[in-house]
Design an enzyme around this catalytic site. Structure first.
Site, PDB file in Angstrom:
ATOM      1  N   CYS A 379     -27.786 -73.629  26.550  1.00  0.00           N
ATOM      2  CA  CYS A 379     -28.438 -72.719  25.982  1.00  0.00           C
ATOM      3  C   CYS A 379     -27.366 -71.767  25.092  1.00  0.00           C
ATOM      4  O   CYS A 379     -26.921 -72.249  23.880  1.00  0.00           O
ATOM      5  CB  CYS A 379     -29.123 -71.708  27.038  1.00  0.00           C
ATOM      6  N   HIS A 555     -32.551 -75.676  29.300  1.00  0.00           N
ATOM      7  CA  HIS A 555     -32.025 -75.462  30.765  1.00  0.00           C
ATOM      8  C   HIS A 555     -32.215 -76.901  31.543  1.00  0.00           C
ATOM      9  O   HIS A 555     -33.093 -76.894  32.323  1.00  0.00           O
ATOM     10  CB  HIS A 555     -32.317 -74.504  31.300  1.00  0.00           C
ATOM     11  N   GLU A 557     -30.681 -77.857  34.064  1.00  0.00           N
ATOM     12  CA  GLU A 557     -30.515 -77.810  35.228  1.00  0.00           C
ATOM     13  C   GLU A 557     -31.800 -77.611  36.137  1.00  0.00           C
ATOM     14  O   GLU A 557     -31.852 -77.912  37.496  1.00  0.00           O
ATOM     15  CB  GLU A 557     -29.414 -76.702  35.817  1.00  0.00           C
TER      16      GLU A 557
END
Length: 583
Positions: A379, A555, A557
């Site tokens: 990001c 993102h 994750e």
């Protein structure tokens, strides 16, 4: 009808209610049951989106664009079930709806009170969207006795009275502190916590006791006696070295079987093969790989919870322990970076907002690029990577991001409504202006999210609440939230990692790469390997001449799981392992 399980906490906060709720959900899943997990937060913020990461931890973004509590990340990672906006609620959201309804005259002139009106909204949230589930697990944030939590405890007390024990169970998580001078675990705080809970009108059916060492039978019997609970329903929760050992520890204590016995449900075998496989890999992880995380929010690592877990998932995949080195970007300089990043195998710059600490992050990015160390920018980390490349590789010395509101060549620009080719809609209009005590000033502006396949389905749920605390005159102030499709370019690092040319990832950003500079970046070796569907938003950049250098606008994750590590984190750790072997 779904059965309801409420998880509360006492004595101290941060005991692990979220991990307990997620573990129980997974264990019930392993027996073939369909489970939904929800979080009820007592704070007055409408959602965590504008909260200081130092104070609250990370903002976990769901596929449908909700900014939620980090515990929803645990729920997703443990169960594999995608969370949504209906899985998190706050006192702020509740009061927003209540006050809006009162102003519209929906209460027909009666006196609006905490009981029954606030509690009714809480009950509506809990009882709605339950079709298709066998169990609804609700975690109540905070600890018993907190003033702000009282309406939530009253609401679940009323639900318990209505449903009776056949369909409602209360689990209370407490702490047994160890006093070194007497070498004993103390039960008195647990007794008082249960006393406090019973004073509200809730009698816990199962007690989960967190302790740093094994709990003796005499201590369990004492807790059972004074808390009016059968000894077999006092479940030990001993500290574990890894959170992915917790579900099996609860399984060995019989937690899920106690729940099923309480509901008079026949016991069936558990299918836990994939979790035993994970445990085996964790225990077999003898080698280490050292990853530096260049951070801004240094007071609490919870601000990067999903990043930590995604790295650990990739470590589990390769049977490697991830040795994390936390680097406060504000303290990083050209003079000390060699010393601070000594023997590092990979560098990761995660997301963030604001100008503070960006200089140190860019120094780290330059260090990774010029020393050919595996680099992963997420990001804001990707945006800073493009600025560093512009300044030091291409020669655009005044390259900046529009976010900083300073003069220069804007490599990163604000997203406008036309940047995305999918249909968008205003999700929330909770516009406010807040200033963090030691953070940047942020405008929480109109929030946009793409409409997903099921967005047009009618829902009986009253929440999330649409509120309006400001003038939405500046429609260009957008936050791109939620999962969006991304098209990958063939024969790139990203395409190789994903083994696909079409992916879907979650976003949380207001700014994007300025496409006017794409050609000059490509002339200097940068590959743009991922784009939004209409190619207006750059999603992934690469430097293929280096060992492994990738920046992503999304993102990744948020979609990583212990039994299904994210492909980009897998490739990042692979590159770090290879770099370690070469050096």
């Amino acid at each position: 009808m779904a059965r309801f399980i409420f998880v509360t906490g006492g004595v101290v906060s941060s005991l692990g209610k979220g991990i307990t709720a997620a573990s129980l959900a997974m264990l019930l899943q392993a027996k073939g049951f369909r489970v939904s997990v929800r979080k009820l937060d007592p704070y007055l913020n409408v959602d965590p989106g504008t909260m200081n990461p130092h104070e609250h931890g990370e903002v976990y973004v769901t596929d449908d664009g909700a900014e939620t509590d980090l515990d929803l990340g645990h729920y997703e990672r443990f169960t594999g079930v995608t969370a949504c906006k209906f899985d998190n609620i706050t006192t702020g959201a509740i009061y927003s709806k209540l006050l809006k309804d009162e102003r519209l005259g929906n209460y027909t002139g009666i006196t609006v009170q905490v009981i029954p009106h606030v509690t009714n909204i809480i009950k509506d949230f809990i009882m709605s969207n339950t079709n298709g589930f066998d169990f609804i697990i609700c975690e109540i944030g905070g600890t018993v006795g907190d003033i702000e939590g009282l309406p939530f405890f009253e609401a679940i007390r009323q639900i318990g009275n209505k449903l009776k024990s056949a369909n409602c169970l209360f689990i209370h998580l407490t702490l047994l502190p160890y006093v070194k001078t007497v070498r004993e675990l103390k039960t008195k705080p647990t007794q008082h916590s249960v006393k406090e809970l019973r004073a509200i009108g809730i009698s816990p059916n199962i007690l989960v006791c967190r302790a740093e060492r094994n709990i003796s039978k005499s201590a369990i019997d004492k807790i059972a006696l004074f808390c009016n609970i059968k000894p077999e329903y006092v479940i030990p929760a001993i500290d574990q070295k890894n959170i992915y050992l917790v579900p099996i520890a609860y399984h060995n204590s019989g937690l899920e079987n106690k729940v099923l016995n309480f509901f008079n449900i026949n016991l069936v075998p558990s299918k836990l093969d994939k979790w035993y496989d994970i445990i085996g890999k964790i225990k077999d992880s003898n080698s280490k790989v050292k990853i530096a995380i260049i951070i801004k929010y240094h007071k609490s690592h919870d601000a990067y919870k999903s990043v930590i877990e995604a790295l650990n998932h990739a470590g589990i995949y390769y049977k490697y322990k991830i040795d994390l080195l936390w680097i406060n970007a504000e303290n990083l300089t050209e003079e000390n970076i060699n010393k601070k990043l000594l023997n590092i195998n990979g560098i990761l710059v995660p997301g963030g907002f604001g100008v503070r600490a960006t200089k140190g992050k860019m120094i780290a990015i330059k260090y990774a690029r010029t020393n050919n160390i595996p680099f992963f920018g997420i990001c804001f980390g990707m945006q800073l990577a493009t600025i560093e490349i512009a300044q030091n590789l291409i020669g655009i010395k005044d390259a900046v991001t529009e976010e900083f509101k300073i003069k220069g060549t804007k490599i990163i620009e604000k997203i406008n409504k036309n940047s995305e080719d999918v249909t968008i809609t205003i999700k929330n209009t909770h516009i406010s202006k807040c200033t963090y005590s030691e953070e940047f000033e942020c405008d929480t502006s109109t929030v946009y999210s793409n409409i997903h396949e099921d967005s047009n389905k009618e829902s009986t749920h009253r929440l999330p609440i649409e509120t309006n605390f400001g003038n939405i005159s500046d429609i260009k102030k957008t936050m791109r939230l939620g999962a969006y499709p991304c098209n990958l370019v063939a024969n790139t690092i990203a395409a190789t990692a994903y083994q696909s040319l079409e992916i879907n990832e979650r976003h949380r950003h207001r700014y994007k790469f300025n496409n006017e500079f794409q050609n000059i970046f490509e002339q200097h070796g940068v590959v743009f390997s991922g784009f939004s569907k209409n190619k207006q938003i750059v999603e992934i950049i690469e430097l293929p001449e280096l060992r492994w250098f990738i920046g992503v606008q999304f993102h990744p994750e948020f979609k990583s799981k212990p039994f299904e590590a994210h492909p980009l984190f897998i490739q990042f750790i692979k590159a770090a392992i290879e770099y370690n072997k070469c050096n």
